[in-house]
Scaffold this motif. Structure first.
Motif, PDB file in Angstrom:
ATOM      1  N   LEU A  19       0.822  -1.209   0.000  1.00 27.13           N
ATOM      2  CA  LEU A  19       0.000   0.000   0.000  1.00 27.13           C
ATOM      3  C   LEU A  19       0.858   1.263   0.000  1.00 27.13           C
ATOM      4  CD1 LEU A  19      -2.844  -1.049   2.466  1.00 27.13           C
ATOM      5  CD2 LEU A  19      -3.030  -0.696  -0.004  1.00 27.13           C
ATOM      6  N   VAL A  20       1.875   1.265   0.857  1.00 23.72           N
ATOM      7  CA  VAL A  20       2.799   2.407   0.893  1.00 23.72           C
ATOM      8  C   VAL A  20       3.521   2.511  -0.452  1.00 23.72           C
ATOM      9  CG1 VAL A  20       4.981   3.220   1.900  1.00 23.72           C
ATOM     10  CG2 VAL A  20       3.102   2.509   3.384  1.00 23.72           C
ATOM     11  N   GLY A  21       3.953   1.368  -0.960  1.00 22.30           N
ATOM     12  CA  GLY A  21       4.631   1.357  -2.256  1.00 22.30           C
ATOM     13  C   GLY A  21       3.737   1.851  -3.376  1.00 22.30           C
ATOM     14  N   GLY A  22       2.463   1.491  -3.335  1.00 22.42           N
ATOM     15  CA  GLY A  22       1.520   1.963  -4.348  1.00 22.42           C
ATOM     16  C   GLY A  22       1.381   3.476  -4.316  1.00 22.42           C
ATOM     17  N   PHE A  23       1.281   4.017  -3.109  1.00 23.88           N
ATOM     18  CA  PHE A  23       1.176   5.467  -2.962  1.00 23.88           C
ATOM     19  C   PHE A  23       2.437   6.165  -3.470  1.00 23.88           C
ATOM     20  CE2 PHE A  23       1.887   9.289  -0.310  1.00 23.88           C
ATOM     21  CZ  PHE A  23       0.825  10.054  -0.788  1.00 23.88           C
ATOM     22  N   THR A  24       3.592   5.651  -3.066  1.00 26.55           N
ATOM     23  CA  THR A  24       4.834   6.301  -3.486  1.00 26.55           C
ATOM     24  C   THR A  24       5.120   6.043  -4.973  1.00 26.55           C
ATOM     25  OG1 THR A  24       6.176   4.483  -2.582  1.00 26.55           O
ATOM     26  CG2 THR A  24       5.853   6.414  -1.197  1.00 26.55           C
ATOM     27  N   PHE A  25       4.582   4.947  -5.513  1.00 28.68           N
ATOM     28  CA  PHE A  25       4.697   4.719  -6.952  1.00 28.68           C
ATOM     29  C   PHE A  25       3.970   5.819  -7.720  1.00 28.68           C
ATOM     30  CE2 PHE A  25       2.720   3.165 -10.853  1.00 28.68           C
ATOM     31  CZ  PHE A  25       3.856   2.966 -11.619  1.00 28.68           C
ATOM     32  N   ILE A  26       2.819   6.238  -7.216  1.00 33.69           N
ATOM     33  CA  ILE A  26       2.075   7.320  -7.878  1.00 33.69           C
ATOM     34  C   ILE A  26       2.925   8.591  -7.904  1.00 33.69           C
ATOM     35  CG2 ILE A  26       0.066   8.845  -7.665  1.00 33.69           C
ATOM     36  CD1 ILE A  26      -1.443   6.339  -6.550  1.00 33.69           C
ATOM     37  N   ILE A  27       3.607   8.871  -6.813  1.00 33.36           N
ATOM     38  CA  ILE A  27       4.506  10.031  -6.762  1.00 33.36           C
ATOM     39  C   ILE A  27       5.606   9.875  -7.823  1.00 33.36           C
ATOM     40  CG2 ILE A  27       6.269  11.216  -5.365  1.00 33.36           C
ATOM     41  CD1 ILE A  27       4.515  10.487  -2.897  1.00 33.36           C
ATOM     42  N   ASP A  28       6.205   8.703  -7.863  1.00 31.65           N
ATOM     43  CA  ASP A  28       7.291   8.419  -8.804  1.00 31.65           C
ATOM     44  C   ASP A  28       6.808   8.495 -10.258  1.00 31.65           C
ATOM     45  OD1 ASP A  28       9.684   7.571  -9.974  1.00 31.65           O
ATOM     46  OD2 ASP A  28       9.599   5.560  -9.117  1.00 31.65           O
ATOM     47  N   TYR A  29       5.725   7.809 -10.555  1.00 33.03           N
ATOM     48  CA  TYR A  29       5.217   7.708 -11.926  1.00 33.03           C
ATOM     49  C   TYR A  29       4.720   9.061 -12.438  1.00 33.03           C
ATOM     50  CZ  TYR A  29       3.257   4.986 -15.826  1.00 33.03           C
ATOM     51  OH  TYR A  29       2.990   4.456 -17.065  1.00 33.03           O
ATOM     52  N   ALA A  30       3.960   9.762 -11.599  1.00 32.78           N
ATOM     53  CA  ALA A  30       3.451  11.083 -11.988  1.00 32.78           C
ATOM     54  C   ALA A  30       4.600  12.079 -12.133  1.00 32.78           C
ATOM     55  CB  ALA A  30       2.437  11.580 -10.967  1.00 32.78           C
ATOM     56  N   GLY A  31       5.560  12.001 -11.208  1.00 28.45           N
ATOM     57  CA  GLY A  31       6.722  12.886 -11.296  1.00 28.45           C
ATOM     58  C   GLY A  31       7.511  12.662 -12.574  1.00 28.45           C
ATOM     59  N   LEU A  32       7.706  11.403 -12.927  1.00 29.81           N
ATOM     60  CA  LEU A  32       8.409  11.074 -14.170  1.00 29.81           C
ATOM     61  C   LEU A  32       7.683  11.687 -15.368  1.00 29.81           C
ATOM     62  CD1 LEU A  32      10.467   9.492 -15.915  1.00 29.81           C
ATOM     63  CD2 LEU A  32       8.920   7.523 -15.738  1.00 29.81           C
ATOM     64  N   TYR A  33       6.385  11.518 -15.416  1.00 29.84           N
ATOM     65  CA  TYR A  33       5.595  12.039 -16.543  1.00 29.84           C
ATOM     66  C   TYR A  33       5.654  13.568 -16.600  1.00 29.84           C
ATOM     67  CZ  TYR A  33       1.814  12.998 -19.745  1.00 29.84           C
ATOM     68  OH  TYR A  33       1.088  13.471 -20.804  1.00 29.84           O
ATOM     69  N   VAL A  34       5.405  14.210 -15.474  1.00 28.56           N
ATOM     70  CA  VAL A  34       5.378  15.677 -15.433  1.00 28.56           C
ATOM     71  C   VAL A  34       6.741  16.253 -15.811  1.00 28.56           C
ATOM     72  CG1 VAL A  34       5.183  17.672 -13.870  1.00 28.56           C
ATOM     73  CG2 VAL A  34       3.452  15.860 -13.822  1.00 28.56           C
ATOM     74  N   LEU A  35       7.803  15.720 -15.213  1.00 25.26           N
ATOM     75  CA  LEU A  35       9.139  16.250 -15.505  1.00 25.26           C
ATOM     76  C   LEU A  35       9.530  16.030 -16.967  1.00 25.26           C
ATOM     77  CD1 LEU A  35      10.974  15.138 -12.251  1.00 25.26           C
ATOM     78  CD2 LEU A  35      10.391  17.484 -12.912  1.00 25.26           C
TER      79      LEU A  35
END
Length: 132
Positions: A19-35
């Motif tokens: 669950l924690v990994g899923g949440f932090t994955f969203i941060i990682d994945y969205a950050g990758l896309y936005v940047l």
């Protein structure tokens, strides 16, 4: 009782980690896309930045909610956790480069594969780091 207390605790710990990994994955994945897409930063640099941001959030959440039976975390555990995160970043970057530049997979798909590989690494290493 069909399940031992140890089995149930491990199950809860793995579920919490996911669950924690899923949440932090969203941060990682969205950050990758936005940047990459909005700020036009190279996918490898974007991947490193977003991964690092996610690791910082992941550390806090793992200590607070996942591996909460660890007691006060000593300097050795912090160093091991940080070291495993740096190695995870390296593994992430190697996977991203390999899947995007060598194999030719779209970087957002490559991130999914890379995340699966790094997640297994992270669970094993962070559990060891925080249980010492």
């Amino acid at each position: 009782m069909l399940y031992s207390k140890k089995f149930i605790n491990i199950y809860r710990e793995i579920l919490s980690f996911l669950l924690v990994g899923g949440f932090t994955f969203i941060i990682d994945y969205a950050g990758l896309y936005v940047l990459t897409e909005i700020f036009n930063i190279n996918y490898l640099i974007s991947s490193g930045i977003s991964f690092t941001a996610a690791v910082i959030v992941n550390y806090y959440l793992c200590v607070r909610y996942v591996f909460k039976n660890t007691g006060k975390i000593g300097k050795k555990a912090k160093v091991l956790f940080l070291g495993s995160s740096i190695a995870g970043l390296g593994l992430n970057q190697v996977c991203m480069y390999f899947f995007v530049s060598v194999v030719g997979i779209y970087y957002m798909i490559a991130k999914l594969v890379s995340t699966a590989i790094v997640t297994m690494w992270n669970y094993i290493m962070k559990k060891r780091a925080l249980k010492n």
